[in-house]
Design an enzyme around this catalytic site. Structure first.
Site, PDB file in Angstrom:
ATOM      1  N   TYR A   1       0.849  -1.083  -0.054  1.00 15.94           N
ATOM      2  CA  TYR A   1      -0.071   0.037   0.012  1.00 15.94           C
ATOM      3  C   TYR A   1       0.933   1.205  -0.190  1.00 15.94           C
ATOM      4  CZ  TYR A   1      -3.987  -3.003   1.318  1.00 15.94           C
ATOM      5  OH  TYR A   1      -5.070  -4.147   1.462  1.00 15.94           O
ATOM      6  N   SER A   2       0.733   2.111  -0.990  1.00 13.75           N
ATOM      7  CA  SER A   2       1.679   3.157  -1.463  1.00 13.75           C
ATOM      8  C   SER A   2       3.007   2.980  -1.077  1.00 13.75           C
ATOM      9  CB  SER A   2       1.093   4.276  -0.075  1.00 13.75           C
ATOM     10  OG  SER A   2      -0.331   4.614  -0.676  1.00 13.75           O
TER      11      SER A   2
END
Length: 349
Positions: free
Chosen positions: A61-62
């Site tokens: 995630y990111s």
């Protein structure tokens, strides 16, 4: 907040979990809809104040920013012994060899990176984000077991695979005396109920708790049908078009309308009805709420006080029609192939 056990474990978790995919510096992930650190911290703080102790993220995630933001917020606002931190691995984190997957090398590498980003000595729940057909089952199950024995991980979980694959993994863990998967994170909501065929009965029989991703069908269950994509993320989320396909439009609209009717009768909002329906399923431990506003956290907590009647449940469920099941897609090339052939999908038998 009344806490519940995660599957057959003694671990107490809140029946609402915060999904931290929304949190991450925009320049490292989803520049259109991800939230930076200042906004994310306020949401984590609010969740803790409402009694939520369960937080889920992933290394991808990111590109790790989600883990970093979540870790710093929890360090500042919570006692580490009180919160349950879950993260995941499997998807690409860097180019080149061994930058993805569930090989022993990848697992041993990625847990250390996640611990560093989260700022903690251990992860409460370490989950495989998908199955990895390129790695022998025994290799990654033993490596995960070794993380538990090393004290870096407390419990193991899995996510989104075919029921037969999960059954095989549970059997292999039992046969070798390895640490067992205690949870399954799967795609389940009023518009996606294919898991009721095999995976949910398997989890119920094995005592595995389920953690639900996309419990509001990417927001489709939280607003009127004509506003299905009326958010920044809704307008910039091509994966949602893969999950919710054109041939289900008529039945999906009827379900969304039923959610709205019952919400109006109850004097609550739609999200509370959709989440209350999930809570009525005994195998569901907690939905993952990807909140971008404090009000969404409040709605999720408020849903815990709602109990649907048998008639209301029937009204919500009766319009569902079978659809393509994407749970077991773990090969990146296969997923890409399916996306290219979306118009050729036919209903599941």
């Amino acid at each position: 907040m009344e806490y519940v056990k995660l599957g057959k474990t003694g671990l107490d978790v809140s029946p609402i979990a915060i999904g931290a995919m929304t949190y991450g510096e925009p320049d490292r992930g989803h520049p259109v809809w991800s939230l930076g650190e200042e906004e994310s911290r306020l949401l984590v703080k609010h969740a803790l104040e409402r009694g939520i102790n369960f937080f889920d993220t992933a290394n991808m995630y990111s590109q790790g920013s989600s883990e970093e933001i979540l870790g710093r917020a929890l360090k500042d606002y919570a006692d580490r012994d009180d919160v349950v931190i879950a993260t995941k691995l499997r998807h690409p984190m860097r180019s080149g060899p061994n930058g993805k997957g569930l090989s022993r090398k990848a697992i041993m590498t990625e847990i250390d990176h996640s611990l560093r980003r989260l700022g903690t000595d251990y992860v409460d729940l370490y989950q495989i984000h998908r199955n990895d057909p390129a790695t022998p089952l025994e290799e990654y199950l033993e490596a995960l077991h070794d993380l538990v024995k090393a004290g870096k991980v407390r419990y193991l979980g899995a996510s989104s695979m075919h029921a037969w694959e999960f059954a095989k993994a549970l059997h292999t863990q039992a046969a070798h005396g390895w640490a067992r998967f205690v949870s399954m994170q799967d795609h389940y909501n009023l518009l996606a109920r294919e898991e009721e065929r095999e995976m949910l009965p398997l989890c119920l029989d094995e005592g595995v708790g389920t953690i639900v991703w996309s419990p509001l069908a990417r927001g489709r269950l939280a607003r009127p049908w004509h506003d299905a994509k009326a958010t920044t993320r809704g307008e910039n989320d091509p994966f949602a078009d893969l999950l919710y396909l054109e041939y289900t439009v008529d039945s999906d609209r009827r379900i969304v309308d039923a959610v709205g009717e019952i919400a109006q009768e109850r004097g609550v909002n739609r999200a509370q009805i959709a989440l209350a329906w999930l809570r009525s399923k005994p195998v569901v431990v907690a939905p993952l709420v990807g909140a971008s506003r404090t009000s969404q956290i409040d709605d999720a907590v408020a849903s815990l006080d709602l109990t649907l009647t048998a008639d209301e449940t029937s009204r919500l469920e009766r319009h569902y029609t079978p659809r393509h099941d994407l749970q077991g897609i773990s090969d990146d090339r296969e997923l890409q192939r399916i996306m290219q052939q979306m118009p050729q999908f036919t209903t599941a038998s």
